[in-house]
Design an enzyme around this catalytic site. Structure first.
Site, PDB file in Angstrom:
ATOM      1  N   THR A 213     -55.220 -37.620 108.520  1.00 51.61           N
ATOM      2  CA  THR A 213     -56.495 -36.469 107.678  1.00 51.61           C
ATOM      3  C   THR A 213     -57.721 -37.382 108.400  1.00 51.61           C
ATOM      4  O   THR A 213     -57.887 -38.588 108.814  1.00 51.61           O
ATOM      5  CB  THR A 213     -56.511 -36.240 106.253  1.00 51.61           C
ATOM      6  OG1 THR A 213     -58.076 -35.320 106.267  1.00 51.61           O
ATOM      7  CG2 THR A 213     -56.641 -37.077 105.497  1.00 51.61           C
ATOM      8  N   ASN A 214     -59.145 -37.253 107.445  1.00 52.33           N
ATOM      9  CA  ASN A 214     -60.257 -37.837 107.887  1.00 52.33           C
ATOM     10  C   ASN A 214     -60.972 -37.898 106.455  1.00 52.33           C
ATOM     11  O   ASN A 214     -60.487 -37.492 105.340  1.00 52.33           O
ATOM     12  CB  ASN A 214     -60.879 -37.479 109.254  1.00 52.33           C
ATOM     13  CG  ASN A 214     -61.138 -36.026 108.576  1.00 52.33           C
ATOM     14  OD1 ASN A 214     -62.135 -35.870 108.534  1.00 52.33           O
ATOM     15  ND2 ASN A 214     -60.632 -34.777 109.947  1.00 52.33           N
ATOM     16  N   HIS A 215     -62.718 -38.841 107.175  1.00 48.47           N
ATOM     17  CA  HIS A 215     -63.162 -39.099 105.356  1.00 48.47           C
ATOM     18  C   HIS A 215     -64.498 -37.711 105.175  1.00 48.47           C
ATOM     19  O   HIS A 215     -65.060 -37.974 104.884  1.00 48.47           O
ATOM     20  CB  HIS A 215     -63.312 -40.388 105.647  1.00 48.47           C
ATOM     21  CG  HIS A 215     -62.574 -41.225 105.456  1.00 48.47           C
ATOM     22  ND1 HIS A 215     -62.388 -41.469 104.076  1.00 48.47           N
ATOM     23  CD2 HIS A 215     -62.365 -41.992 106.064  1.00 48.47           C
ATOM     24  CE1 HIS A 215     -61.170 -42.682 104.739  1.00 48.47           C
ATOM     25  NE2 HIS A 215     -61.921 -43.424 105.757  1.00 48.47           N
ATOM     26  N   SER A 216     -64.093 -36.616 106.834  1.00 46.50           N
ATOM     27  CA  SER A 216     -64.444 -35.024 105.879  1.00 46.50           C
ATOM     28  C   SER A 216     -64.966 -34.668 104.429  1.00 46.50           C
ATOM     29  O   SER A 216     -64.047 -34.755 103.905  1.00 46.50           O
ATOM     30  CB  SER A 216     -64.318 -34.755 107.118  1.00 46.50           C
ATOM     31  OG  SER A 216     -65.623 -33.273 106.562  1.00 46.50           O
ATOM     32  N   ALA A 280     -64.001 -31.021 110.342  1.00 46.27           N
ATOM     33  CA  ALA A 280     -64.392 -32.079 110.693  1.00 46.27           C
ATOM     34  C   ALA A 280     -62.336 -32.318 111.257  1.00 46.27           C
ATOM     35  O   ALA A 280     -61.569 -32.325 110.825  1.00 46.27           O
ATOM     36  CB  ALA A 280     -64.328 -33.803 110.337  1.00 46.27           C
TER      37      ALA A 280
END
Length: 400
Positions: A213-216, A280
């Protein structure tokens, strides 16, 4: 379709906490009633030591909620009944104690419990001694409330109850009324517009316990959804996993993966006038998701990754009447890279983020962006709250 209106926010709950400024709260209540609002009041035990509940019962023509006075028969759970009734919640005067409770989600009396249960917009007017206001803990609580979307009116400087001048004095009732009125009077320039927004991260499974995943945080997309709904748009929000409260007046569709996002957006694409892709999206997914947890064997693990579809580019190639807005996260050559994406993906507008900075963007309350449009100079929106950036993006959209 353009103009401004009160967006039917007619129910105001006024929460009064203990302090010498309580006497001014009566005029605040009266101002809202004169303006056509229906007002209900809740008071802490400390507030009642300064002004009686009967004063506010006479002004509001409703019983006053307290920890001890019986409520209306139909209100089986009174604090929930008041919270559900509320269109706008006003805490005035707000002591350091109630600020701390609100910032930390504490609920130990009627006022704090009802506030915690309220999803409507909250407006807080602090009033206290200057030393209490300037304490690091109080300022930390104020920043937390603002990050949570609560509007906080800074206290005035003037003569305090302690006999000297300082910051902490409650502003005059007329100032409070105008401050809140300006914030709840919203342009209706998007009335009748069908608007689709994606927000948050996507998540790609590796095995039953691991994922990519990502930091959004989703804050930007959620701010856009709420602001657009407030301005009259019919908003559908397709959201990846976040810790955020659902925007009011918005249809929310929850998704997990990029594939699910693509499916839901394509289902809704044709019926929308404007599509804003603020999510994101993970660039890759694993070729084969493991059915059991992958065990460590003391050696390196290699994942076979497959590129996810470019959802935004696909929409750009099939759009007909829609105005399409994309988001781009860059760390270098911002304008050059952004303009390439604007053209390649056939966008009407690109919101460009500099994710190399730590004070803005992912998970931050503030951001700074550049708006790119075909054959136009970039427009800088200097560092400010994501709510204000959302409004500026929507302002730019109305010119399309």
């Amino acid at each position: 379709m353009k103009g401004t209106k009160n967006v039917s926010k007619k129910h105001i709950a006024v929460y009064i906490t203990g302090g010498i400024a309580v006497y001014k709260a009566a005029q605040v209540v009266r101002s809202f009633i004169k303006a056509g609002f229906e007002v209900k009041v809740a008071m802490t035990s400390a507030a009642q030591k300064f002004v009686t509940a009967q004063t506010f019962e006479v002004l509001s023509t409703h019983h006053v909620y307290t920890d001890h006075v019986p409520t209306e028969d139909q209100e089986f759970v009174p604090h929930i009944a008041l919270a559900d009734w509320t269109d706008i919640a006003v805490v005035v005067p707000a002591t350091a104690n109630i600020l701390a409770k609100m910032a930390n989600g504490l609920a130990d009396d009627f006022v704090s419990t009802a506030i915690l249960a309220t999803r409507a917009p909250k407006f807080v007017i602090p009033a206290m001694n200057e030393n209490m206001w300037q304490q690091v803990s109080t300022q930390r609580n104020v920043h937390t409330l603002k990050d949570d979307g609560v509007s906080v009116m800074f206290p005035a400087t003037g003569f305090l109850a302690e006999g000297y001048s300082g910051r902490g004095r409650m502003p005059e009732p007329e100032e409070i009324f105008h401050w809140i009125s300006e914030k709840i009077t919203v342009k209706q320039d998007l009335a009748g517009v069908n608007l689709l927004i994606s927000a948050g991260p996507t998540v790609e499974e590796i095995d039953p316990v691991r994922y990519l995943t990502n930091h959004s945080s989703g804050k930007m997309g959620y701010a856009l959804a709420q602001k657009a709904a407030d301005r009259g748009a019919n908003v559908t929000l397709v959201s990846g996993p976040t810790q955020l409260s659902k925007p009011s007046g918005v249809a929310v569709i929850d998704i997990i993966s990029a594939k699910e996002l693509q499916q839901k957006v394509k289902e809704k694409f044709e019926q929308n006038d404007v599509v804003i892709m603020a999510a994101a999206v993970s660039d890759f997914h694993v070729k084969q998701i493991a059915k059991q947890k992958i065990k460590k064997n003391g050696q390196s693990m290699h994942l076979d990754l497959v590129a996810n579809p470019d959802i935004l580019a696909d929409l750009g190639h099939i759009k007909t009447h829609q105005k399409l807005v994309g988001f781009a996260a860059e760390t270098q050559n911002l304008i050059e890279n952004g303009n390439k994406k604007l053209v390649k993906k056939n966008l009407d507008m690109l919101v460009l983020n500099d994710v190399s900075r730590k004070d803005i963007g992912f998970n931050a309350a503030d951001n700074e962006v550049r708006l790119l449009r075909p054959k136009k100079e970039p427009k800088l929106i200097a560092k400010t709250s994501k709510d204000k950036i959302a409004d500026e993006i929507l302002d730019e959209l109305t010119s399309l």
